[in-house]
Design an enzyme around this catalytic site. Structure first.
Site, short mmCIF file in Angstrom:
data_model
loop_
_atom_site.label_atom_id
_atom_site.label_comp_id
_atom_site.label_asym_id
_atom_site.label_seq_id
_atom_site.Cartn_x
_atom_site.Cartn_y
_atom_site.Cartn_z
N ASP A 63 9.59 -6.53 53.35
CA ASP A 63 11.00 -6.17 53.17
C ASP A 63 11.15 -5.76 51.71
O ASP A 63 11.22 -6.60 50.82
CB ASP A 63 11.90 -7.35 53.51
CG ASP A 63 13.38 -7.01 53.36
OD1 ASP A 63 13.70 -5.88 52.91
OD2 ASP A 63 14.22 -7.86 53.68
N TYR A 156 24.66 5.57 47.78
CA TYR A 156 23.35 6.21 47.95
C TYR A 156 23.05 7.11 46.76
O TYR A 156 21.96 7.06 46.17
CB TYR A 156 23.38 7.01 49.25
CG TYR A 156 22.14 7.81 49.59
CD1 TYR A 156 20.96 7.18 49.95
CD2 TYR A 156 22.18 9.20 49.60
CE1 TYR A 156 19.84 7.91 50.30
CE2 TYR A 156 21.07 9.94 49.95
CZ TYR A 156 19.90 9.30 50.30
OH TYR A 156 18.79 10.03 50.65
N LYS A 160 19.99 6.73 44.08
CA LYS A 160 18.97 7.79 44.04
C LYS A 160 19.01 8.56 42.72
O LYS A 160 17.96 9.02 42.23
CB LYS A 160 19.15 8.73 45.22
CG LYS A 160 18.74 8.12 46.56
CD LYS A 160 17.23 7.91 46.66
CE LYS A 160 16.79 7.63 48.09
NZ LYS A 160 15.33 7.53 48.22
N ALA A 190 14.82 16.40 59.61
CA ALA A 190 14.86 15.88 60.99
C ALA A 190 13.93 14.69 61.12
O ALA A 190 12.72 14.84 61.35
CB ALA A 190 14.47 16.98 61.97
N GLY A 193 15.27 8.34 61.39
CA GLY A 193 16.35 7.69 60.65
C GLY A 193 17.58 8.56 60.56
O GLY A 193 18.72 8.07 60.67
N ASP A 195 18.46 10.83 62.74
CA ASP A 195 19.05 10.83 64.08
C ASP A 195 19.95 9.61 64.26
O ASP A 195 21.09 9.72 64.74
CB ASP A 195 17.95 10.86 65.14
CG ASP A 195 18.51 10.89 66.55
OD1 ASP A 195 19.14 11.90 66.92
OD2 ASP A 195 18.34 9.90 67.27
#
Length: 258
Positions: A63, A156, A160, A190, A193, A195
């Site tokens: 993790d 996010y 990042k 694509a 994750g 999706d």
């Protein structure tokens, strides 16, 4: 001769998506590969796939939100192979949040996965390279959203963008150790994750890829295997002296306006 012959490559967040594609490409390029993930089943399935194709691979359950486990992933590979030559940080959390609705808990989750995990994985991997006085390479999978991104990606983007700066800082700090550290700002891709993200946060149906493709200049989303081939090049000696570069890998042109 493969681009990564006799190299030991650790792909953090490598059990699916871009990370899994990088693992496959690295094996094809001649590397011994280790992949990490939180879930054992997909990680072991990928390792079995790579082994069946004649590759050398291992799965490390970790993790990465736990800094000790992020560092420990490197330690396990060093115990198994004696070293880590190349590190790819591809784990990512894309849960949505705006400036106004992001909770401290969500913000901390983004920092833990998208910034702290690669920081401490790099710390351990680069320490191994420096200890051995051996050259090495790191590629951080970042995002084109690090330049600003949509309003619903606030935490996010914060994490990042930090990774983008860290990539350059670490590259500068260890250039005389011959450790090359680069980043890839990938665009809409694509993956499994993505999706799940589209279905969870945007009520997308089965046709979301086709609908998205119709709005994109090249008529399709990016593919993990294409990104993976580029990552292998950056990991390999074929990318020469390049370090501290954060490359925009996208079909939308940064700064271009209609």
């Amino acid at each position: 001769m493969g681009l990564l012959d006799d190299k030991v490559v650790l792909v953090n967040g490598g059990s699916q998506g871009v990370g899994a594609a990088v693992a496959r490409a690295a094996v094809r390029a001649g590397a011994a590969v280790a992949v990490t993930g939180r879930r054992t089943e997909p990680g072991e399935a990928l390792v079995a796939e790579l082994a069946a194709a004649g590759g050398e691979a291992m799965f490390v359950r970790a993790d990465l939100a736990d800094a000790e486990q992020a560092k420990g992933s490197v330690a396990q590979v060093v115990r198994a192979h004696g070293r880590v030559d190349c590190l790819v940080n591809s784990a990512g959390l894309t849960a949505r949040g705006t400036l106004l609705d992001t909770t401290p808990e969500l913000f901390d989750q983004h920092i833990a996965i998208n910034l702290r995990a690669p920081f401490f994985a790099m710390q351990a991997a680069v320490a191994d390279m420096v200890r051995r006085e051996a050259p090495g390479t790191v590629v951080n999978i970042i995002t084109s959203s690090a330049h600003g991104g949509q309003p619903f990606l606030a935490p996010y983007v914060a994490a990042k963008a930090g990774l983008m700066g860290l990539t350059r800082n670490a590259a500068h700090a260890h250039r005389w150790d011959r450790v090359r550290i680069n980043g890839l700002n990938i665009g809409w891709t694509a993956t499994e994750g993505e999706d799940a993200t589209q279905r969870t946060f945007h009520a997308a149906g089965d046709d979301w890829r086709e609908r998205a493709a119709a709005r994109l200049p090249m008529g399709r989303l990016g593919r993990p295997d294409e990104i993976a081939d580029f990552v292998v090049l950056l990991l390999s000696d074929r990318s020469g002296v390049v370090t501290g570069s954060v490359i925009d890998w996208d079909q939308n042109v940064l700064g271009g306006l209609d």
